[in-house]
Design a protein around this motif. Structure first.
Motif, PDB file in Angstrom:
ATOM      1  N   GLN A 396       0.834  -1.200   0.000  1.00 50.35           N
ATOM      2  CA  GLN A 396       0.000   0.000   0.000  1.00 50.35           C
ATOM      3  C   GLN A 396       0.874   1.257   0.000  1.00 50.35           C
ATOM      4  OE1 GLN A 396      -3.348   0.288  -0.330  1.00 50.35           O
ATOM      5  NE2 GLN A 396      -3.279  -1.951  -0.674  1.00 50.35           N
ATOM      6  N   MET A 439       1.890   6.762  -8.377  1.00 49.61           N
ATOM      7  CA  MET A 439       1.647   5.557  -7.585  1.00 49.61           C
ATOM      8  C   MET A 439       2.951   4.787  -7.376  1.00 49.61           C
ATOM      9  SD  MET A 439      -1.909   4.288  -9.400  1.00 49.61           S
ATOM     10  CE  MET A 439      -1.795   2.650  -8.736  1.00 49.61           C
ATOM     11  N   ASN A 445      -3.770   8.427  -2.794  1.00 47.05           N
ATOM     12  CA  ASN A 445      -4.711   9.181  -3.624  1.00 47.05           C
ATOM     13  C   ASN A 445      -4.739  10.659  -3.257  1.00 47.05           C
ATOM     14  OD1 ASN A 445      -5.240   6.733  -4.716  1.00 47.05           O
ATOM     15  ND2 ASN A 445      -7.427   6.673  -4.209  1.00 47.05           N
ATOM     16  N   ILE A 463      -7.648   6.179 -11.834  1.00 45.25           N
ATOM     17  CA  ILE A 463      -7.126   4.865 -11.442  1.00 45.25           C
ATOM     18  C   ILE A 463      -8.003   3.749 -11.993  1.00 45.25           C
ATOM     19  CG2 ILE A 463      -6.717   3.343  -9.470  1.00 45.25           C
ATOM     20  CD1 ILE A 463      -5.800   5.789  -7.911  1.00 45.25           C
ATOM     21  N   TYR A 467      -6.666   0.866 -14.429  1.00 39.33           N
ATOM     22  CA  TYR A 467      -6.789  -0.565 -14.146  1.00 39.33           C
ATOM     23  C   TYR A 467      -7.432  -1.302 -15.316  1.00 39.33           C
ATOM     24  CZ  TYR A 467      -5.667   0.071  -9.160  1.00 39.33           C
ATOM     25  OH  TYR A 467      -5.059   0.334  -7.978  1.00 39.33           O
ATOM     26  N   ARG A 475      -3.694  -1.980  -6.666  1.00 35.50           N
ATOM     27  CA  ARG A 475      -2.650  -0.967  -6.769  1.00 35.50           C
ATOM     28  C   ARG A 475      -1.273  -1.639  -6.918  1.00 35.50           C
ATOM     29  NH1 ARG A 475      -3.831   4.026  -4.835  1.00 35.50           N
ATOM     30  NH2 ARG A 475      -2.168   5.605  -4.864  1.00 35.50           N
TER      31      ARG A 475
END
Length: 503
Positions: A396, A439, A445, A463, A467, A475
């Motif tokens: 993360q 990222m 975010n 995002i 994806y 992520r």
């Protein structure tokens, strides 16, 4: 004197009238060698239109015809039947081949008898040749002899009078290893072609009656002391007018060897199947009904063999997802095999196992089957899910990991082959590219929104599109995707450049 000479001539005319219509050829000679008369049959079987063509004298006959015995030995003039009877010899059934040098197409087989007719004084008064045309009969025998000798199928002929072998072909000699001299003249008691026959008593009874012996299995003894499994059959026939039995054989040794090899192969397969450490099953090709299961299958599913055999997976509720059956059937119809398909298997107790299933179509005992192997990956999959959750939690905030660490974690998290068909960097918009780069730098975010001067909701939309384009859902997967393509962060574009440079 006139009466004495007229009476024999009258008797001869009477004799001529009696024999002129006979089916056999008759030739009359005087003791001085003159051919005085021949009936129509005698002329016809010599290919002669009249007595002159046949020969006015015995010497003329010898000059006009060439005679051979059946063994192709050419007769000397003194051996001709006409010369033998002229010498006062009576004989029966001399078989000769007759040809005419003046006509190469003429060839006949004659069976000849010689008779010497004497008068009251016991002196020869008339000499007679009785000739039967045996061309058709001996021609048929010659054709049979050639067919019998050259037929590759083993065969032997036994006389029914004394049960001794009269003829044998090369196929029988090759099959048994015997020489011809070791077979001909031997009796069935010495060389028993019905040895260990399946219905020997019936075969012996039919042999004694001269009737057809149907096909049956028997075991021939070979010259070297071994044996050979055969199918034997007997067919009655006549050879030289003697009743005989023709025995024919079919060698079953190749079939027996093939059956032995197949049986050994099946035994090895059966042992390997039962001892295999992974659950295995043999199913019917049509509805997947279970035909056999091994010990590992029983241990994994909790079912006992008697309760699963002849039942389908649907009957046993083996598939946690009913769609599995249709998917497996379609794949087998398309390619004939399935490799490592993930399926959920329900045990007898109701537990669900995560498994990898492989299947291959096969023919077993002439029946279309499917061989199925199952690998239980429940524990491994549970461990992988726990590891992935831990990696996701760590990644993360990946800003403080080195590139090497990120890639190692990514390989554990997502195998390389699942990333093979993803999009190229050129498909990303500048905004999506910037989001991806930030990222990779470890920004969350809110940090990305502040740097790009947009709302957090806009960042989330970018995002989501990102994806969708690169085919990921997390992520951490997006960061791995970018690292694999050389993107480790984001650098703002210099003046005059429209896009940021990856780094």
């Amino acid at each position: 004197m006139s009466k004495s000479t007229d009476k024999p001539r009258a008797d001869r005319r009477l004799l001529q009238q009696i024999i002129s219509g006979l089916a056999e050829g008759v030739v009359l000679l005087d003791p001085d060698g003159a051919v005085v008369w021949a009936n129509e049959t005698a002329l016809a079987i010599h290919g002669a239109g009249n007595l002159a063509a046949l020969g006015r004298t015995a010497q003329d006959y010898v000059a006009a015809h060439t005679l051979k015995y059946r063994n192709n030995h050419v007769l000397a003039p003194a051996q001709y039947p006409i010369m033998r009877v002229l010498a006062g010899e009576s004989f029966t059934d001399v078989v000769v081949e007759v040809t005419r040098p003046a006509d190469e197409s003429f060839r006949r087989i004659h069976q000849v008898r010689g008779l010497v007719l004497t008068g009251a004084s016991e002196e020869p008064e008339a000499l007679v040749l009785v000739i039967q045309d045996a061309t058709d009969r001996y021609g048929a025998e010659e054709r049979f002899e050639r067919a019998f000798s050259t037929n590759p199928a083993p065969a032997i002929i036994c006389g029914l009078t004394d049960l001794r072998y009269l003829k044998v072909n090369q196929g029988f000699l090759d099959m048994t290893g015997h020489d011809r001299e070791e077979v001909l003249g031997r009796s069935m008691y010495e060389l028993d072609v019905l040895n260990e026959a399946a219905r020997r008593d019936e075969a012996i009874r039919l042999l004694q009656q001269g009737r057809t012996i149907p096909q049956m299995e028997a075991t021939l003894r070979l010259k070297d002391g071994g044996t050979k499994l055969v199918i034997v059959a007997g067919q009655p026939l006549e050879v030289c007018e003697d009743p005989c039995m023709l025995f024919t054989f079919m060698d079953l040794e190749p079939r027996r060897r093939a059956e032995d090899a197949l049986r050994q192969t099946e035994e090895r397969f059966s042992k390997a199947f039962m001892l295999a450490p992974v659950p295995m099953a043999v199913c019917n090709r049509g509805d997947f009904a279970l035909m056999a299961v091994n010990e590992a299958f029983i241990a994994a599913t909790g079912h006992e063999a008697p309760e699963v055999l002849a039942k389908t997976p649907a009957d046993l509720h083996l598939w946690a997802d009913a769609a599995v059956h249709r998917k497996l059937k379609d794949d087998l119809d398309a390619t004939g095999s399935v490799r490592n398909a993930e399926v959920a298997l329900r045990t007898r107790g109701g537990d669900v196992l995560d498994c990898l299933l492989s299947a291959e179509t096969a023919t077993i005992n002439g029946q279309a089957c499917v061989l199925v192997a199952i690998q239980d990956i429940t524990d491994r999959k549970r461990g992988e899910e726990e590891l992935v959750a831990a990696i996701d939690a760590v990644m993360q905030d990946a800003s403080w990991f080195s590139r090497t660490v990120i890639e190692k974690l990514a390989q554990i998290r997502r195998p390389q082959d699942t990333l093979a068909s993803t999009a190229a960097l050129s498909e990303l918009t500048p905004r999506e590219y910037e989001v991806l780069g930030r990222m990779c730098q470890g920004e969350n975010n809110e940090q990305i929104a502040a740097a790009m001067r947009v709302s957090p909701n806009t960042v989330r939309n970018h995002i989501a599109m990102l994806y969708s384009k690169i085919g990921v859902h997390r992520r951490s997967d997006a960061i791995v995707w970018a690292r694999q393509r050389g993107v480790t962060g984001y650098e703002a574009p210099a003046k005059g450049r429209r896009h940021a440079r990856p780094r």
